[in-house]
Design an enzyme around this catalytic site. Sequence first.
Site, PDB file in Angstrom:
ATOM      1  CD  GLU A 185      24.446  -2.282  37.940  1.00 39.70           C
ATOM      2  OE1 GLU A 185      24.504  -1.533  37.287  1.00 39.70           O
ATOM      3  OE2 GLU A 185      23.445  -2.685  38.801  1.00 39.70           O
ATOM      4  CD  GLU A 254      24.587  -1.989  43.364  1.00 41.60           C
ATOM      5  OE1 GLU A 254      23.791  -1.065  42.814  1.00 41.60           O
ATOM      6  OE2 GLU A 254      25.955  -1.793  42.565  1.00 41.60           O
TER       7      GLU A 254
HETATM    8  C1  GAL Z   1      23.733   0.428  40.025  1.00 41.19           C
HETATM    9  C2  GAL Z   1      25.288   0.459  40.149  1.00 41.19           C
HETATM   10  C3  GAL Z   1      25.818   1.408  41.400  1.00 41.19           C
HETATM   11  C4  GAL Z   1      24.824   2.738  41.722  1.00 41.19           C
HETATM   12  C5  GAL Z   1      23.409   2.230  41.509  1.00 41.19           C
HETATM   13  C6  GAL Z   1      22.463   3.300  41.567  1.00 41.19           C
HETATM   14  O1  GAL Z   1      23.444   0.237  38.771  1.00 41.19           O
HETATM   15  O2  GAL Z   1      25.835  -0.759  40.197  1.00 41.19           O
HETATM   16  O3  GAL Z   1      26.968   1.548  41.431  1.00 41.19           O
HETATM   17  O4  GAL Z   1      25.255   3.510  40.599  1.00 41.19           O
HETATM   18  O5  GAL Z   1      23.112   1.531  40.341  1.00 41.19           O
HETATM   19  O6  GAL Z   1      22.528   4.157  42.831  1.00 41.19           O
END
Ligand code: GAL
Length: 882
Positions: A185, A254
């Site tokens: 990110e 994600e």
């Molecule tokens: C995203 C990040 C992950 C984790 C997630 C929240 O932005 O890439 O590593 O932190 O948020 O659980």
Amino acid sequence: MGFGFQWMILALSVQFLIVAGEYFKPFNVSYDHRALIIDGKRRMLISAGIHYPRATPEMWPDLISKTKEGGADVVETYVFWNGHEPVKGQYYFEGRYDIMKFVKQVGSSGLYLFLRIGPYVCAEWNFGGFPVWLRDVPGIEFRTDNVIFKEEMQRFVKKIVDLMKEESLFSWQGGPIIMLQIENEYGNIESSFGPRGKDYMIWAAKMAVGLDAGVPWVMCKQVDAPEYIIDTCNGYYCDGFKPNSDKKPIFWTENWDGWYTSWGDRVPHRPVEDLAFAVARFFQRGGSFQNYYMYFGGTNFGRTSGGPNYITSYDYDAPIDEYGLLSQPKWGHLKDLHAIIKLCEPALVAVDSPQYIKLGPKQEAHVYRENVHNSDQNLSFYESKCSAFLANIDEHKSVTVKFLGRAYTLPPWSVSVLPDCKNVAFNTAKVGAQTSIKTVRFDDINDPAYLQMMDPNQVTHISESWNSVKEPIGVWSNSNFTFQGILEHLNVTKDRSDYLWYTTRIHISEENISFWKDNQISPVLTIDSMRDLVYIYVNSQFIGGAKGKWIKVVQPVNLTQGYNDITLLSQTVGLQNYGAFLEKDGAGFRGQIKLTGCKNGDIDLTEFMWTYQAGLKGEFLKIFSTDDNISAGWTEFPRDAIPSSFSWYKTHFDAPGGVDPVVLNFRSMGKGQAWVNGHHIGRYWTLIAPKDGCKTCDYRGSYDSDKCTTNCGKPTQSWYHIPRSWLQAADNLLVIFEETEKTPFEISIKSGFSETICAKVSENHYPPLHAWSSPNITNRTFSLNTMIPELHLQCDAGHTISSIEFASYGTPRGSCRKFSKGSCHSPNSFSVVSEACKGRNGCSIAVSNAVFGGDPCHRVVKTLSVEIRCSSSSYSSSALMK
Ligand code: GAL
């Protein structure tokens, strides 16, 4: 061919597999605008996030097999740099950090692996995965065009890629690794670095690709990623996402299926109906790779949790819970969805982009139909390859739409999936078929639901016999040093401990004492800015504390004439894991520390000589270790003793029998850390979540982490996981460090649980999923409409159905644990369910009149609702809680 010969071939090939050390026949991975291409074929892939150090190696095989059973094709993990290189140049790949073992276990289960190297990972992990020593490398600036940082980053990324190559773990070597990620990110913070941000991003991309890993690389949330890297989406929904080139596929790295939480906060949950909706919408609108963040969240053992202030549990409301048990109905409903996506895969991969059909103002269809240049009308749906998704994104209304001449009723905020473009196999909002609702697990002993389930006298305190030793307040060793001024916390502790003592001495004149007396005021200690937690002591007496992130502290103090010692205990509770300039962030105090309200104006304590003591004496002595030679000065701590703050406690306990997860309840404690047989099980803190704000949750409409929360008015975390593999049968050592005046006698231990499972399926529900694989369907000798729905119930491994709490075939009302009979009820309901299920680990019952010995009420749609109790097979239910 005779049987013996077949066996010989099988034996030979198994042997070959072992000798070659390969998990797959070597295959290439590439991609086009539609999907990853694995061994020449486009694939629709379901990926499941599991972070190896958030479980133990002993838990991995079970987690991986439950992941596979849940319908995933890929396991995803980050790589945790600070776990692998705790000291610069000294690598560690053992125990929970044995990443090679993890990758191999994934490979041998037949799943692929998506490795997100980072090496910045965020992940609610201490310092976002960076080793804390990295901030001490002279001249370093993290995640920007800085030679020193780039050198360190490249060294670690190369190390990981090389290790994977050496172990033949890439797909082209016959290993499971199909894809890699560099950075994480970075797009969110790139602009903070000006043009150097972009330069760094391009460098990172080039560097990664230059390592010749032979599989595609991704960058998540990186809209400006170069053409040779796939930019991907992270979020609660990614169905509108478009990568930055039409040559790249739509990937969702994600999918936040839950969320993390902080000490003192409510616990977030994401409803599975909404999650399934998000996944179905993603595939509906052209997505082809989707990863659950997290599929199993696990536990932040030791001091690995990031923050500041993230709790020890990283359950994340994931489909597999913190302990490795299935979280239902999440796991089951997604399993069904995955099976349906698999059914659609031939059509989904055959088409470059779907046909869009508007069905209504907020209703739409996407159709994946392969143009078959064949006039044969007898093609089955598999051969003709047509799959469709019908979505109703209206948050309130159920809508009946017409699609290819048929009518379909779509519940609000849902997607119906039609693997053959005709029959609905699944609707994201209809949880019930082939799913169970699990309730009550390690519930709180003060929760009425818990009390209803069991006799509170059976709550087992872990021990009746404790030893204790006091931790000194302030300086405890000659490793202390004195310095004029306030040093930044991490510069002193190097994060080897949460704790840093600062002590100074101030002389108070008689003049000041009478000034305060005459004016009836007290002097005030002020700290301009502080994080994460400070305790303030005057002359070794605790007088107050504060917690927060870069907050001002104002503490009235009572001082006596002459010399007074002011001691500040600065604490970190997980280092910052998100944002730009992490290396500059630091911890402890900023600005001035002053004594205000004095006769001759403020006294600036920042200019004083301060004595520093990093860490605790107990930590230094390792008094939590199983080594008997440590002389810590333990003395017996009787039940009626008055507990004092800053105490170490220890006891021994026998492990609960069986195979169920083991948990400790620290609800009676304040704040501290705990070790079992020398293993650090994490920080604990009994901070209570706000009383209100836990609303009843409606799955409909956009999700955010505040939408569906629980635990209002209760501690954010009460139960702490002790992995089974850290326990022996008897005489386990538990050591805790407690900061407040709490007695350890109320700590309880639990394993073995009984759970309630419910399911509810109607006659008119979808046919069971296995019906779709039936050759009769493909040959069209059977119609799906004639297939009978089934109700499935399944206890966890090692558990059997011990009782049927409710069973009604007819028109039962209510939901799990609140079922009641309706006006129509088959008298055979209980006996049929009992016969099919009792004493078994799982059972299925066809929902039809025939099974229940006739129709209990004509012309009414009948429903079967069942509630059962599962208990550990090896224990009687009364022994369960002991
Ligand atoms: C995203 C990040 C992950 C984790 C997630 C929240 O932005 O890439 O590593 O932190 O948020 O659980």
